[in-house]
Design an enzyme around this catalytic site. Structure first.
Site, PDB file in Angstrom:
ATOM      1  N   ASP A 142     -12.101 -10.337  -1.053  1.00 36.36           N
ATOM      2  CA  ASP A 142     -13.394 -10.461  -0.377  1.00 36.36           C
ATOM      3  C   ASP A 142     -14.358  -9.505  -1.078  1.00 36.36           C
ATOM      4  O   ASP A 142     -13.926  -8.559  -1.732  1.00 36.36           O
ATOM      5  CB  ASP A 142     -13.325 -10.254   1.153  1.00 36.36           C
ATOM      6  CG  ASP A 142     -12.632  -8.995   1.619  1.00 36.36           C
ATOM      7  OD1 ASP A 142     -12.514  -8.031   0.836  1.00 36.36           O
ATOM      8  OD2 ASP A 142     -12.209  -8.955   2.797  1.00 36.36           O
ATOM      9  N   HIS A 145     -10.169  -6.150  -2.374  1.00 34.78           N
ATOM     10  CA  HIS A 145     -11.236  -5.943  -1.381  1.00 34.78           C
ATOM     11  C   HIS A 145     -12.367  -5.241  -2.133  1.00 34.78           C
ATOM     12  O   HIS A 145     -12.332  -4.027  -2.310  1.00 34.78           O
ATOM     13  CB  HIS A 145     -10.735  -5.088  -0.212  1.00 34.78           C
ATOM     14  CG  HIS A 145      -9.706  -5.787   0.621  1.00 34.78           C
ATOM     15  ND1 HIS A 145     -10.002  -6.917   1.354  1.00 34.78           N
ATOM     16  CD2 HIS A 145      -8.397  -5.543   0.817  1.00 34.78           C
ATOM     17  CE1 HIS A 145      -8.910  -7.337   1.985  1.00 34.78           C
ATOM     18  NE2 HIS A 145      -7.916  -6.517   1.663  1.00 34.78           N
ATOM     19  N   GLU A 203      -6.087 -10.690  -1.455  1.00 36.06           N
ATOM     20  CA  GLU A 203      -6.906 -10.487  -0.246  1.00 36.06           C
ATOM     21  C   GLU A 203      -8.380 -10.425  -0.624  1.00 36.06           C
ATOM     22  O   GLU A 203      -9.139  -9.622  -0.080  1.00 36.06           O
ATOM     23  CB  GLU A 203      -6.471  -9.201   0.470  1.00 36.06           C
ATOM     24  CG  GLU A 203      -4.988  -9.173   0.807  1.00 36.06           C
ATOM     25  CD  GLU A 203      -4.548  -7.977   1.630  1.00 36.06           C
ATOM     26  OE1 GLU A 203      -5.393  -7.247   2.172  1.00 36.06           O
ATOM     27  OE2 GLU A 203      -3.313  -7.770   1.725  1.00 36.06           O
ATOM     28  N   ASN A 254       2.185  -5.183  -3.249  1.00 36.75           N
ATOM     29  CA  ASN A 254       0.777  -5.489  -2.951  1.00 36.75           C
ATOM     30  C   ASN A 254       0.003  -4.204  -2.650  1.00 36.75           C
ATOM     31  O   ASN A 254       0.504  -3.347  -1.914  1.00 36.75           O
ATOM     32  CB  ASN A 254       0.759  -6.417  -1.717  1.00 36.75           C
ATOM     33  CG  ASN A 254      -0.588  -7.073  -1.456  1.00 36.75           C
ATOM     34  OD1 ASN A 254      -1.156  -7.700  -2.341  1.00 36.75           O
ATOM     35  ND2 ASN A 254      -1.088  -6.942  -0.225  1.00 36.75           N
ATOM     36  N   GLU A 268       0.804  -1.239   0.000  1.00 33.50           N
ATOM     37  CA  GLU A 268       0.000   0.000   0.000  1.00 33.50           C
ATOM     38  C   GLU A 268       0.834   1.284   0.000  1.00 33.50           C
ATOM     39  O   GLU A 268       0.627   2.163   0.837  1.00 33.50           O
ATOM     40  CB  GLU A 268      -0.961  -0.008   1.197  1.00 33.50           C
ATOM     41  CG  GLU A 268      -1.885  -1.205   1.205  1.00 33.50           C
ATOM     42  CD  GLU A 268      -2.868  -1.221   2.366  1.00 33.50           C
ATOM     43  OE1 GLU A 268      -2.747  -0.396   3.288  1.00 33.50           O
ATOM     44  OE2 GLU A 268      -3.761  -2.085   2.344  1.00 33.50           O
TER      45      GLU A 268
END
Ligand code: XIL
Length: 456
Positions: free
Chosen positions: A265, A235, A263, A199, A157
């Site tokens: 979701d 996400h 990650e 990432n 990030e």
């Protein structure tokens, strides 16, 4: 008596022959995510937390379905080096041993991040000192796990949403732009066998932030900075899978790096209902299919095993239900969709408590002409009756539904959600209802809609 017996035996043999003739082939479709992914040359992982490993359903679901484990928090700086030069790997080591015993790959997460960073690091203001602290952290942590980690999220990030400028962090402020490549060099030196990834979130589609990551990776590859992969956190929000996700992964892959979904979701406003779960299933199917369409998209990892322990409700109040298993470890429609997109199929063993089994659906084309076609979707209840159902269809590009009968459509871009009409909502166990529709397809009628269903 003997004749009767012979006749019975004869009938029995005939019945047996018929059963053999209709029995499914022994090599059925893979029945778990990891097996289906492996058959496609992919890895399917989950984030896991050591604190939940004592819950047997948690560990057994992890072990049954996933072949990659990402420690959810245990490898972050605030845990591994809470005070300067004092390292703690206890919880991470336990997760690593578990993963190794299960033959799972391990994703290291993460070496350099502005968040979950202990206060003492934030207080450093000399460039030389912070550079040496960062290198020391990386060489100690990546060195500790060296040889055991398949992929490291080396830097997490580092870019801002919107502008794609560098995020303001102590590393950016004190070391400057060069901190990212310094981190990758230190990681390579500490563990030459791990694949090293950058990432980030909101880099799933093409936008200013993913453009900035693209430019950085291109620059690193040109100058020989060691980078092997880019992680798209993914996400996502219900109904909002970026339509250019595949194109974005492909352009990154074309730079000569692997692409990982790290990650995943897909959150919704809670409580969940059948309609939202069907949309979510369609979303998961899209993400998995996009990855499979890019040969260098080699890893898909979901951010948690069960909705019960997902980070989403804590971070986005009022949202949740973002994962593949519900609070009771039941498989959700999203699970079935992800498995099917991977080419697997739920064996649907009788009594399997995880089977969603509520409704299934099948699409057929009933007529076609040069720039259109008619289609029909049949929704069938499983072993219990359902009070209502939802079908979610994604149309091919440029295709539009001009008429739909025996169902109630609502359209959002290329996604058409179909609810029943009053008289075909309720389905007895095993019973079916069908709706039909006409599609105008000026750009070609070759593409069939994809359909997922849920109940209610
Ligand atoms: C989250 C964890 O899931 C939570 O348990 C923790 O409290 C905060 O961090 N992006 C990342 C992950 O890279 O490390 C974050 O994990 C979720 C967002």
């Amino acid at each position: 008596m003997r004749r009767v017996l012979t006749a019975v035996l004869g009938a029995g043999a005939l019945l047996l022959a018929m059963l053999v003739a209709v029995a499914p082939p022994a090599s059925a479709a893979p029945g778990t995510l990891k097996e289906a992914a492996a058959a496609k040359g992919r890895v399917f992982g989950a984030a896991a937390a050591q604190g939940h490993m004592g819950e047997s359903a948690y560990a057994s679901t992890l072990d049954r379905e996933f072949n990659q484990l990402t420690p959810e928090n245990e490898m972050k700086w605030d845990t591994t080096e809470p005070s300067r030069n004092s390292f703690n790997y206890g919880a991470a080591d336990q997760l690593v041993s578990h993963a190794q015993a299960q033959g799972m790959k391990i994703r290291g997460h993460t070496l350099v991040w502005h968040s979950q960073l202990p206060g003492w690091v934030g207080g450093i203001s000399s460039r030389d000192e912070l550079l040496s602290v960062m290198r020391n952290h990386i060489s100690n942590e990546a060195g500790h796990f060296a040889g055991k980690i398949a992929y490291w999220d080396v830097v997490n990030e580092a870019f801002q949403d919107g502008s794609g400028a560098r995020r303001d962090s102590v590393f950016q402020r004190v070391i400057g732009d060069g901190y990212i490549e310094e981190a990758f060099r230190a990681a390579r030196a500490a563990d030459p066998t791990a694949k090293l990834c950058y990432n980030d979130y909101n880099i799933d589609g093409q936008n200013a932030k993913s453009n900035a990551v693209y430019t950085m990776v291109q620059d690193f590859k040109r100058r020989g900075v060691p980078i092997d992969c880019v992680g798209l956190q993914a996400h996502l929000i219900l109904g909002n899978v970026p339509s250019d996700m595949q194109a974005n992964m492909q352009r990154l892959a074309n730079l000569g790096v692997d692409v990982h979904i790290t990650e995943l979701d897909i959150r919704m406003n809670t409580p969940a209902d059948g309609s939202k779960l069907a949309t979510q299933a369609n979303d998961y199917r899209k993400v998995v299919s996009a990855c499979l369409a890019v040969s260098r998209c080699t890893v898909m990892t979901v951010w948690g095993i069960t909705d019960k322990y997902s980070w989403v409700p804590d971070t986005f109040p009022g949202e949740g239900a973002a994962l593949l298993f519900d609070d009771n470890y039941n498989k959700k429609p999203a699970y079935t969709a992800a498995l099917e997109a991977l080419g697997g199929g739920d064996p649907g063993d009788p009594g399997d408590p995880g089977d969603p089994g509520a409704v299934t659906c099948a699409y057929t084309r009933t007529a076609q002409w040069s720039n259109g076609f008619n289609g029909q979707v049949t929704v069938t209840a499983g072993s219990s009756a359902v009070g209502s159902w939802t079908a979610v269809m994604t149309m091919g590009s440029g295709q539009q539904i001009t008429a739909l009968w025996n169902g109630t459509p609502s359209t959002n871009g290329s996604v058409v959600t179909v609810k029943p009409v009053s008289w075909n909502a309720r389905l007895a166990a095993g019973a079916s209802a069908s709706f039909g529709f006409t599609v105008n397809a000026p750009g070609g009628n070759a593409t069939a809609p994809s359909v997922t269903c849920g109940s209610p």
